[in-house]
Enzyme design. Structure first.
Site, mmCIF file in Angstrom:
data_model
loop_
_atom_site.group_PDB
_atom_site.id
_atom_site.type_symbol
_atom_site.label_atom_id
_atom_site.label_comp_id
_atom_site.label_asym_id
_atom_site.label_seq_id
_atom_site.Cartn_x
_atom_site.Cartn_y
_atom_site.Cartn_z
ATOM 1 N N SER A 96 0.828 -1.192 0.000
ATOM 2 C CA SER A 96 0.000 0.000 0.000
ATOM 3 C C SER A 96 0.873 1.256 0.000
ATOM 4 O O SER A 96 1.690 1.439 -0.900
ATOM 5 C CB SER A 96 -0.951 -0.038 1.202
ATOM 6 O OG SER A 96 -1.949 0.942 1.096
ATOM 7 N N ASP B 127 -10.486 -4.513 -5.371
ATOM 8 C CA ASP B 127 -9.845 -3.744 -4.303
ATOM 9 C C ASP B 127 -10.546 -2.391 -4.206
ATOM 10 O O ASP B 127 -10.471 -1.582 -5.128
ATOM 11 C CB ASP B 127 -8.352 -3.564 -4.609
ATOM 12 C CG ASP B 127 -7.584 -2.856 -3.502
ATOM 13 O OD1 ASP B 127 -8.213 -2.276 -2.609
ATOM 14 O OD2 ASP B 127 -6.341 -2.891 -3.547
ATOM 15 N N HIS C 243 -7.592 -5.199 -0.073
ATOM 16 C CA HIS C 243 -6.382 -4.393 -0.221
ATOM 17 C C HIS C 243 -5.169 -5.016 0.468
ATOM 18 O O HIS C 243 -4.084 -4.438 0.407
ATOM 19 C CB HIS C 243 -6.661 -2.997 0.360
ATOM 20 C CG HIS C 243 -5.641 -1.967 0.017
ATOM 21 N ND1 HIS C 243 -5.315 -1.617 -1.281
ATOM 22 C CD2 HIS C 243 -4.846 -1.194 0.814
ATOM 23 C CE1 HIS C 243 -4.389 -0.679 -1.274
ATOM 24 N NE2 HIS C 243 -4.077 -0.414 -0.016
#
Length: 266
Positions: free
Chosen positions: A93, A215, A243
């Site tokens: 991320s 996602d 995610h």
């Protein structure tokens, strides 16, 4: 740096070095399923960003960590402190952007990047689809500021996805709730308001981009954008939802990383 960032080394000492960096609201524990696989062939470096996990809270500085540059500085300091030679950096991320910044700052430091569900910019901009409007992000940050525990309980399951596996959302919720709210507010702004799209073209190391088929935080268009911007990069779409594939699909995540690294080291 080892105490500052709760640095741990596991796995094979004679293998290539893989640095695993967690995302917002998480800590190194989130990598445990992937580490079990990768550690069979690699030396794995785990750490917690300052303000997260078991990193030294005394190291926190709101000004330093208001920008992703502060976190990138820490990554480079960890590599220098451990004298890491050409490690593979795996960022989840927001740590994908942190890894890009670190690799661009010291291009000879890393041998490769693996960007797991990256998003260089969360806000829609013209033809670019980040997945959120500016109003969406402002509302998200206001909610986080006013009631962090409530925000965590509602957002973590959305980020995780996989509603049929509620234990995953519960784990992410618990991780969010362990984070100091004041530190989380600063990191959240650095995460959701940063725009690192222009940094992608400067990446010169082999790069793997891992995205999930579904996602809510980083839609497929984002992965395609990152892939288009980083010359020679490889894009892999995992048959996974949410995610955080290192939790929801750890075997597929580890296999994709392993395949990429083995090809690079052939």
């Amino acid at each position: 740096m080892r105490n500052r960032n709760n640095v741990r080394l596991v796995g094979r000492e004679d293998g290539p070095t893989v640095v695993l960096a967690h995302g917002f609201g998480c800590d190194q524990h989130m990598w445990r399923h992937v580490t079990a696989e990768i550690g069979q062939w690699a030396r794995v470096v785990l750490f917690d960003h300052v303000g997260s996990g078991k990193a030294d809270p005394a190291a926190w500085d709101a000004d330093r960590y208001a920008s992703l540059d502060g976190y990138a500085d820490d990554v480079l300091s960890i590599c220098q402190d451990l004298d890491l030679q050409q490690p593979i950096f795996v960022g989840h991320s927001v740590s994908s952007s942190i890894g890009v910044l670190a690799a661009n700052r010291e291009p000879d430091r890393f041998s490769a990047l693996v960007l797991v569900t990256p998003s260089p910019c969360y806000i829609d901009d013209g033809d670019y689809r980040g997945g959120f409007t500016r109003d969406d992000i402002d509302e998200l940050l206001e909610s986080l500021d006013s009631n962090y525990l409530g925000w965590s309980s509602s957002m973590a399951p959305l980020i995780m996805g996989n509603p049929e596996r509620p234990e995953l959302g519960e784990e992410l919720t618990a991780s969010f709730c362990r984070t100091d709210p004041a530190m989380a507010q600063v990191f959240a702004r650095a995460t959701f308001l940063s725009d690192n799209r222009a940094d992608l073209a400067a990446v010169k190391v082999p790069t793997l981009i891992l995205q999930c088929a579904q996602d809510a935080i980083a839609p497929p268009e984002v992965g395609a954008f990152v892939h288009a911007q980083i010359a020679g990069s490889r894009l892999v779409t995992l048959d996974a939802t949410g995610h955080c594939p290192q939790l929801s699909a750890p075997a597929a995540t580890a296999a994709a990383i392993t395949s990429f690294v083995r090809a690079a080291y052939r």
